[in-house]
Design a protein around this motif. Structure first.
Motif, PDB file in Angstrom:
ATOM      1  N   LEU A 230       0.863  -1.177   0.000  1.00 27.37           N
ATOM      2  CA  LEU A 230       0.000   0.000   0.000  1.00 27.37           C
ATOM      3  C   LEU A 230       0.899   1.226   0.000  1.00 27.37           C
ATOM      4  O   LEU A 230       1.686   1.437   0.930  1.00 27.37           O
ATOM      5  CB  LEU A 230      -0.892  -0.006   1.243  1.00 27.37           C
ATOM      6  CG  LEU A 230      -1.904   1.141   1.376  1.00 27.37           C
ATOM      7  CD1 LEU A 230      -2.981   1.041   0.306  1.00 27.37           C
ATOM      8  CD2 LEU A 230      -2.528   1.134   2.770  1.00 27.37           C
TER       9      LEU A 230
ATOM     10  N   GLU B 166      -3.865  -2.197  10.260  1.00 31.33           N
ATOM     11  CA  GLU B 166      -5.294  -2.216   9.944  1.00 31.33           C
ATOM     12  C   GLU B 166      -5.594  -2.948   8.637  1.00 31.33           C
ATOM     13  O   GLU B 166      -6.611  -3.631   8.514  1.00 31.33           O
ATOM     14  CB  GLU B 166      -5.832  -0.784   9.868  1.00 31.33           C
ATOM     15  CG  GLU B 166      -5.834  -0.033  11.186  1.00 31.33           C
ATOM     16  CD  GLU B 166      -6.852  -0.571  12.171  1.00 31.33           C
ATOM     17  OE1 GLU B 166      -7.809  -1.248  11.735  1.00 31.33           O
ATOM     18  OE2 GLU B 166      -6.693  -0.328  13.374  1.00 31.33           O
ATOM     19  N   SER B 167      -4.701  -2.791   7.650  1.00 29.85           N
ATOM     20  CA  SER B 167      -4.952  -3.367   6.326  1.00 29.85           C
ATOM     21  C   SER B 167      -4.426  -4.789   6.181  1.00 29.85           C
ATOM     22  O   SER B 167      -4.863  -5.530   5.301  1.00 29.85           O
ATOM     23  CB  SER B 167      -4.316  -2.493   5.247  1.00 29.85           C
ATOM     24  OG  SER B 167      -2.893  -2.518   5.347  1.00 29.85           O
TER      25      SER B 167
ATOM     26  N   ARG C 186      -1.483  -5.341   5.220  1.00 34.84           N
ATOM     27  CA  ARG C 186      -0.579  -5.259   4.065  1.00 34.84           C
ATOM     28  C   ARG C 186       0.640  -4.428   4.432  1.00 34.84           C
ATOM     29  O   ARG C 186       0.550  -3.534   5.288  1.00 34.84           O
ATOM     30  CB  ARG C 186      -1.286  -4.588   2.873  1.00 34.84           C
ATOM     31  CG  ARG C 186      -2.498  -5.299   2.340  1.00 34.84           C
ATOM     32  CD  ARG C 186      -3.244  -4.423   1.353  1.00 34.84           C
ATOM     33  NE  ARG C 186      -2.410  -3.996   0.234  1.00 34.84           N
ATOM     34  CZ  ARG C 186      -2.776  -3.076  -0.662  1.00 34.84           C
ATOM     35  NH1 ARG C 186      -3.965  -2.474  -0.519  1.00 34.84           N
ATOM     36  NH2 ARG C 186      -1.990  -2.753  -1.650  1.00 34.84           N
TER      37      ARG C 186
ATOM     38  N   CYS D 165      -8.044   5.506   6.863  1.00 34.81           N
ATOM     39  CA  CYS D 165      -8.441   4.124   6.600  1.00 34.81           C
ATOM     40  C   CYS D 165      -9.737   4.071   5.795  1.00 34.81           C
ATOM     41  O   CYS D 165      -9.880   3.271   4.864  1.00 34.81           O
ATOM     42  CB  CYS D 165      -8.612   3.369   7.913  1.00 34.81           C
ATOM     43  SG  CYS D 165      -7.069   2.977   8.775  1.00 34.81           S
TER      44      CYS D 165
ATOM     45  N   VAL E  29      -9.424   0.829   3.481  1.00 29.71           N
ATOM     46  CA  VAL E  29      -8.867  -0.157   4.408  1.00 29.71           C
ATOM     47  C   VAL E  29      -9.984  -0.760   5.233  1.00 29.71           C
ATOM     48  O   VAL E  29     -10.011  -1.970   5.497  1.00 29.71           O
ATOM     49  CB  VAL E  29      -7.798   0.482   5.309  1.00 29.71           C
ATOM     50  CG1 VAL E  29      -7.345  -0.486   6.395  1.00 29.71           C
ATOM     51  CG2 VAL E  29      -6.605   0.922   4.462  1.00 29.71           C
ATOM     52  N   TRP E  30     -10.932   0.099   5.665  1.00 29.11           N
ATOM     53  CA  TRP E  30     -12.108  -0.392   6.368  1.00 29.11           C
ATOM     54  C   TRP E  30     -13.234  -0.470   5.353  1.00 29.11           C
ATOM     55  O   TRP E  30     -13.991   0.464   5.137  1.00 29.11           O
ATOM     56  CB  TRP E  30     -12.494   0.560   7.495  1.00 29.11           C
ATOM     57  CG  TRP E  30     -11.461   0.605   8.584  1.00 29.11           C
ATOM     58  CD1 TRP E  30     -10.499  -0.320   8.855  1.00 29.11           C
ATOM     59  CD2 TRP E  30     -11.313   1.642   9.561  1.00 29.11           C
ATOM     60  NE1 TRP E  30      -9.757   0.056   9.929  1.00 29.11           N
ATOM     61  CE2 TRP E  30     -10.216   1.250  10.399  1.00 29.11           C
ATOM     62  CE3 TRP E  30     -11.961   2.836   9.825  1.00 29.11           C
ATOM     63  CZ2 TRP E  30      -9.785   2.043  11.463  1.00 29.11           C
ATOM     64  CZ3 TRP E  30     -11.531   3.613  10.885  1.00 29.11           C
ATOM     65  CH2 TRP E  30     -10.464   3.207  11.698  1.00 29.11           C
ATOM     66  N   LYS E  31     -13.346  -1.602   4.682  1.00 28.55           N
ATOM     67  CA  LYS E  31     -14.283  -1.748   3.580  1.00 28.55           C
ATOM     68  C   LYS E  31     -15.721  -1.491   4.017  1.00 28.55           C
ATOM     69  O   LYS E  31     -16.517  -0.927   3.274  1.00 28.55           O
ATOM     70  CB  LYS E  31     -14.203  -3.171   2.994  1.00 28.55           C
ATOM     71  CG  LYS E  31     -12.815  -3.571   2.491  1.00 28.55           C
ATOM     72  CD  LYS E  31     -12.488  -2.882   1.190  1.00 28.55           C
ATOM     73  CE  LYS E  31     -11.162  -3.428   0.637  1.00 28.55           C
ATOM     74  NZ  LYS E  31     -10.721  -2.694  -0.564  1.00 28.55           N
TER      75      LYS E  31
END
Length: 270
Positions: free
Chosen positions: A69, A102-103, A105, A260, A265-267
């Protein structure tokens, strides 16, 4: 972040419209010199800890991966992290590590921010970034525009224009608007009140312009101003002018959720 001489000159200019008295002129001139003596001139450059940060908390490391990312920081000393005690306390590093966690990645941090930059300084920063546009970006800018006497409307419109260059390239952008310069104790009264008025006016104008873009704005003065005003010994660096690591941690904390969300990141929040 701020030039005290320029702030004093700006006060002279504003006051002259209403007939600034000789006594008031002398007072502001004296206060500006006093503040410059106390603060001094920053002689150090911010730390740089660009690189890749893994979800396990390690980094920066050299890592070649297609699943990185890409995260960039733009703006002035507040984005560059001048005043942080160590590289791991830079706002970009704090956010990169949090994004990685959080991700799930790895996150590659690239800092384009330059101490002393005005909004006009975003142009070359974004020129460089668009060679390989980041996935997500944070912009923190505005304090130097106040002291440079840049027109508020012009400054805010230029910010929105530069942000659009990033969003048009597919970058999710979060902007921390102009901080509250009235929290800087070495600036004496009434000069500090003028600084507060102008910085907050610029922050409002930035928000209005950014509302016309795809970027997310975060009102740094409104959220963080009370913390820095009431607890300056905890959140300012020894120059009493730039934040320290704890101050930057506060700033990163209010930027993380919008970053995010904007970056997907927070879908579930989209």
């Amino acid at each position: 972040m701020v030039g005290l001489r320029a702030l004093r000159v700006a006060a002279m200019t504003a006051g002259s419209v209403g007939g600034l008295s000789g006594v008031a002129y002398t007072l502001l001139n004296t206060q500006s010199r006093q503040a410059r003596t106390i603060i001094g001139v920053p002689r150090d450059l911010p730390f740089n800890a660009d690189g890749v940060y893994r979800p396990d908390g390690t980094g920066p490391v050299a890592l070649s991966s297609t699943d990185v990312l890409r995260f960039a920081m733009f703006g002035d000393s507040s984005a560059a992290g001048l005043g942080a005690e160590s590289p791991d306390r830079l706002p970009g590093v704090v956010l990169a590590r949090a994004l990685a966690e959080e991700s799930g990645r790895p996150v590659r941090l690239v800092t384009h921010a330059v101490s002393g930059s005005r909004t006009t300084g975003l142009i070359p920063q974004i020129d460089a970034a668009l060679v390989d546009p980041p996935d997500v970006a944070v912009v923190m800018i505005g304090g130097n525009d106040v002291t440079a006497r840049m027109r508020i409307g012009t400054s805010a419109a230029l910010l929105a224009e530069q942000v659009r260059r990033l969003t048009d390239a597919g970058t999710a952008v979060v902007v921390g608007t102009c901080p509250d310069l009235g929290t800087i104790r070495p600036i004496p009264q009434p000069l500090r009140t003028l600084a507060q008025h102008w910085s907050r006016a610029l922050a409002r104008a930035q928000t209005r312009e950014l509302n016309r873009t795809e970027a997310t704005s975060v009102p740094m003065a409104a959220i963080l101003g009370p913390w820095f005003r009431d607890r300056p010994d905890e959140y300012f660096s020894p120059d009493r002018f730039h934040p320290n690591g704890d101050g930057y941690a506060l700033a990163a904390g209010v930027m993380l959720a919008p970053l995010c969300a904007a970056g997907g990141v927070w879908k579930s929040s989209r």
